[in-house]
Design an enzyme around this catalytic site. Structure first.
Site, short mmCIF file in Angstrom:
data_model
loop_
_atom_site.label_atom_id
_atom_site.label_comp_id
_atom_site.label_asym_id
_atom_site.label_seq_id
_atom_site.Cartn_x
_atom_site.Cartn_y
_atom_site.Cartn_z
N TYR A 179 43.24 -18.96 57.24
CA TYR A 179 43.90 -19.41 58.35
C TYR A 179 44.81 -20.47 58.24
CZ TYR A 179 44.88 -21.36 62.86
OH TYR A 179 45.19 -22.33 64.00
N LYS A 224 48.98 -21.61 58.31
CA LYS A 224 49.46 -22.42 59.27
C LYS A 224 50.20 -23.56 58.43
CE LYS A 224 49.20 -22.31 63.13
NZ LYS A 224 50.19 -21.61 64.34
N THR A 245 48.20 -26.88 64.01
CA THR A 245 46.95 -27.21 64.06
C THR A 245 46.48 -28.30 63.16
OG1 THR A 245 44.67 -26.39 63.59
CG2 THR A 245 46.52 -25.31 62.61
N ASP A 246 45.47 -29.16 63.70
CA ASP A 246 44.79 -30.07 63.04
C ASP A 246 44.17 -29.62 61.70
OD1 ASP A 246 42.76 -29.03 64.07
OD2 ASP A 246 41.57 -30.70 64.96
N GLU A 247 44.14 -28.04 61.69
CA GLU A 247 43.30 -27.70 60.65
C GLU A 247 43.97 -27.79 59.26
OE1 GLU A 247 41.14 -24.06 60.67
OE2 GLU A 247 40.57 -24.35 62.95
P1 NAD Z 1 45.46 -16.58 70.31
O1 NAD Z 1 44.79 -15.62 69.34
O2 NAD Z 1 44.63 -16.51 71.60
O3 NAD Z 1 46.88 -15.64 70.63
C1 NAD Z 1 47.76 -15.56 69.86
C2 NAD Z 1 48.95 -14.79 70.36
O4 NAD Z 1 49.85 -14.35 69.56
C3 NAD Z 1 48.43 -13.42 71.22
O5 NAD Z 1 48.98 -13.04 72.46
C4 NAD Z 1 48.73 -12.27 69.97
O6 NAD Z 1 49.25 -10.99 70.57
C5 NAD Z 1 50.24 -12.99 69.49
N1 NAD Z 1 50.49 -12.78 68.23
C6 NAD Z 1 49.88 -12.40 67.04
N2 NAD Z 1 50.44 -12.31 66.14
C7 NAD Z 1 51.99 -12.00 66.51
C8 NAD Z 1 52.98 -11.35 65.94
N3 NAD Z 1 53.12 -11.09 64.78
N4 NAD Z 1 54.34 -11.25 66.83
C9 NAD Z 1 53.90 -11.57 68.04
N5 NAD Z 1 52.92 -12.11 68.78
C10 NAD Z 1 51.73 -12.15 67.99
O7 NAD Z 1 45.56 -17.93 69.81
P2 NAD Z 1 45.87 -19.66 70.57
O8 NAD Z 1 44.50 -19.93 70.52
O9 NAD Z 1 46.36 -19.20 72.12
O10 NAD Z 1 46.57 -20.17 69.59
C11 NAD Z 1 47.91 -20.24 69.79
C12 NAD Z 1 48.81 -20.93 68.89
O11 NAD Z 1 48.19 -22.48 68.77
C13 NAD Z 1 48.36 -20.61 67.38
O12 NAD Z 1 49.75 -20.66 66.72
C14 NAD Z 1 47.44 -21.53 66.83
O13 NAD Z 1 47.15 -21.61 65.49
C15 NAD Z 1 47.43 -22.74 67.40
N6 NAD Z 1 46.40 -23.66 67.77
C16 NAD Z 1 45.25 -23.22 68.43
C17 NAD Z 1 44.25 -23.88 69.00
C18 NAD Z 1 43.24 -23.76 69.44
O14 NAD Z 1 41.91 -24.37 69.55
N7 NAD Z 1 43.02 -22.37 70.09
C19 NAD Z 1 44.45 -25.40 68.51
C20 NAD Z 1 45.75 -25.99 67.79
C21 NAD Z 1 46.54 -25.00 67.39
O1 DAU Z 2 41.26 -27.12 65.46
C1 DAU Z 2 42.13 -26.28 66.11
C2 DAU Z 2 41.56 -24.90 65.71
O2 DAU Z 2 40.59 -24.66 66.51
C3 DAU Z 2 42.72 -23.95 65.73
O3 DAU Z 2 43.70 -23.89 65.03
C4 DAU Z 2 42.09 -22.64 65.89
O4 DAU Z 2 43.10 -21.47 66.15
C5 DAU Z 2 40.92 -22.39 66.58
O5 DAU Z 2 40.21 -21.08 66.51
C6 DAU Z 2 39.95 -23.26 66.40
O6 DAU Z 2 39.29 -23.30 65.03
P1 DAU Z 2 37.74 -23.43 65.02
O7 DAU Z 2 37.35 -22.75 63.77
O8 DAU Z 2 37.25 -24.90 65.03
O9 DAU Z 2 37.04 -22.77 66.43
P2 DAU Z 2 35.99 -21.92 66.66
O10 DAU Z 2 35.87 -21.59 67.97
O11 DAU Z 2 36.04 -20.44 65.74
O12 DAU Z 2 34.70 -22.44 65.95
C7 DAU Z 2 34.34 -23.99 66.50
C8 DAU Z 2 33.10 -24.54 65.70
O13 DAU Z 2 32.21 -23.48 66.07
C9 DAU Z 2 33.29 -24.26 64.25
O14 DAU Z 2 32.68 -25.27 63.71
C10 DAU Z 2 32.43 -22.90 64.18
C11 DAU Z 2 31.23 -22.79 65.03
N1 DAU Z 2 30.79 -21.33 65.73
C12 DAU Z 2 32.02 -20.86 65.99
C13 DAU Z 2 31.67 -19.51 66.42
C14 DAU Z 2 32.61 -18.48 66.71
C15 DAU Z 2 29.73 -21.43 65.59
O15 DAU Z 2 28.76 -22.26 65.20
N2 DAU Z 2 29.26 -20.09 66.13
C16 DAU Z 2 30.23 -19.31 66.50
O16 DAU Z 2 29.80 -18.10 66.80
#
Ligand code: NAD
Ligand code: DAU
Length: 339
Positions: free
Chosen positions: A153, A157, A125-127
């Site tokens: 988190y 990562k 992730t970019d985080e």
């Molecule tokens: P999500 O939370 O929707 O899904 C995570 C999945 O992993 C779920 O199906 C969960 O059951 C499974 N899981 C969790 N712990 C596990 C374990 N110990 N063993 C096996 N399975 C397990 O997450 P997402 O948003 O789909 O993100 C997927 C990946 O992409 C993550 O690694 C996250 O860090 C990365 N990522 C997410 C975003 C985003 O915006 N959502 C952006 C960049 C990177």
């Molecule tokens: O940048 C990649 C990341 O993006 C991934 O690595 C993470 O898994 C994914 O969850 C996401 O992280 P963020 O913290 O950016 O996403 P989130 O949707 O939780 O929040 C997006 C922005 O919105 C953040 O600035 C917090 C704000 N927010 C979020 C929620 C849930 C609110 O203002 N209100 C809310 O209720």
């Protein structure tokens, strides 16, 4: 090719499984997923009968199970999506983030060493780069930006990324890493900004915006992330990190207002609430490397992507209504009850 996709019942993993089975009908996909609160077997319902798809319920941190899986299946490629992914949950309960995101990645890497693979890809992730100031729109994350994490988190990562790089340097494991910006699209669990706001707006509930809604995220439609991962696995250079993002920065308030407008709901639903502790201010990816080396560029612009996403949540109301009617109620009360 035989590909293990971990975390394939979650948001991005499920989109990836569907994408791969459509694009490469001869490849065999094995999904290993623990089915945590965020994993939903319904996300994979339509491929369960596909003979090129196997689902295994299990934890990536379970060494015995992972060993047996690798011994039995001898995968060519492992793509690790499995992780605890929600920043707010990592603030209240960090432990499971260390277990799944760091230890789990370590267990997978050991199995890859033991049984041999052509590629291990870590979905990062970019985080891991921390955040950028709001008043410097000229700054972007490149692959050379130092790791500088803010939340449990992102620290978990980043730790996983360091392990992946160490296994490449020390043991010669063929790895790649992608660091993507915020994804949105179908199957995203309604604890994340966009689906939470869509669900609340449709239920005429308050939309909880942290602080003044000025924090900036760089949004990418999930299918474009899937395409990028596939390209990196097939054509990327071993040992390299690739940033993935589409130059689509928006403040949270802008995103929330776009959703309300699309749904024809009033901005009076917006409620400004207490900020997230350690809240990263701005994420912004420089995707030059993946563009130049692999020819990747986003195909879905935000205007189109957000309409498609809202359409999906309208068409799949029972999917998210099932989720928010259960344990989610306790989560919501804990996170937002007194905010
Ligand atoms: P999500 O939370 O929707 O899904 C995570 C999945 O992993 C779920 O199906 C969960 O059951 C499974 N899981 C969790 N712990 C596990 C374990 N110990 N063993 C096996 N399975 C397990 O997450 P997402 O948003 O789909 O993100 C997927 C990946 O992409 C993550 O690694 C996250 O860090 C990365 N990522 C997410 C975003 C985003 O915006 N959502 C952006 C960049 C990177
Ligand atoms: O940048 C990649 C990341 O993006 C991934 O690595 C993470 O898994 C994914 O969850 C996401 O992280 P963020 O913290 O950016 O996403 P989130 O949707 O939780 O929040 C997006 C922005 O919105 C953040 O600035 C917090 C704000 N927010 C979020 C929620 C849930 C609110 O203002 N209100 C809310 O209720």
């Amino acid at each position: 090719m035989k590909i293990i996709v971990t975390g394939g019942a979650g948001f991005i993993g499920a989109n990836f499984v569907h994408y791969m089975l459509e694009e490469y009908p001869d490849d065999h996909i094995i999904c290993l997923d623990k089915l945590t609160y965020a994993g939903n077997i319904e996300n994979l319902e339509s491929v369960m009968d596909n003979e090129k798809f196997t689902f295994i319920k299990g934890d990536i941190a379970d060494r015995l199970l992972v060993d047996k899986l690798f011994r039995d299946e001898k995968p060519d490629v492992v793509i690790n999506f499995a992780a605890e992914s929600h920043v707010d949950r990592s603030v209240t309960d960090p432990d499971i983030f260390l277990q799944s995101n760091i230890i789990g990645t370590g267990v997978l890497l050991d199995a890859c060493r033991e049984y041999g693979i052509k590629r291990f890809h870590q979905v990062s992730t970019d985080e891991v780069y921390g955040d950028l100031p709001l008043d410097r729109p000229d700054l972007f994350f490149t692959e050379d930006t130092p790791i500088h994490t803010s939340s449990p988190y992102s620290a978990s990562k980043a730790s996983a990324d360091l392990l992946v790089q160490a296994y490449h340097r020390t043991f010669g494991l063929p790895v790649t890493i992608s660091r993507c910006s915020n994804n949105y699209g179908p199957y995203q669990f309604p604890e994340k900004l966009i689906p939470l706001m869509i669900a609340n707006a449709l239920n005429d509930k308050e939309l909880p915006v942290y602080s003044k809604g000025e924090n900036v995220r760089d949004w990418l439609y999930v299918k474009d992330h899937c395409i990028a991962i596939d390209l990196i696995v097939r054509k990327g250079t071993v040992g390299e990190v690739y940033n993935v993002g589409g130059h689509n920065e928006k403040t949270n308030l802008e995103v929330v207002k776009i959703i309300l407008k699309e749904l024809g709901k009033s901005e009076d639903l917006i409620k400004f609430v207490a900020d997230r502790p350690g809240h990263d201010r701005r994420y912004a990816i420089d995707p030059t490397k993946i563009g130049n080396e692999l020819g990747w560029e986003p195909t879905t612009l935000f205007d189109e992507g957000i309409k498609k996403t809202i359409g999906w949540y309208l068409d799949n109301r029972s999917w998210w209504e099932n989720i928010i009617s259960g344990e989610y109620q306790n989560y919501y009360e804990k996170m937002y009850g007194n905010r």
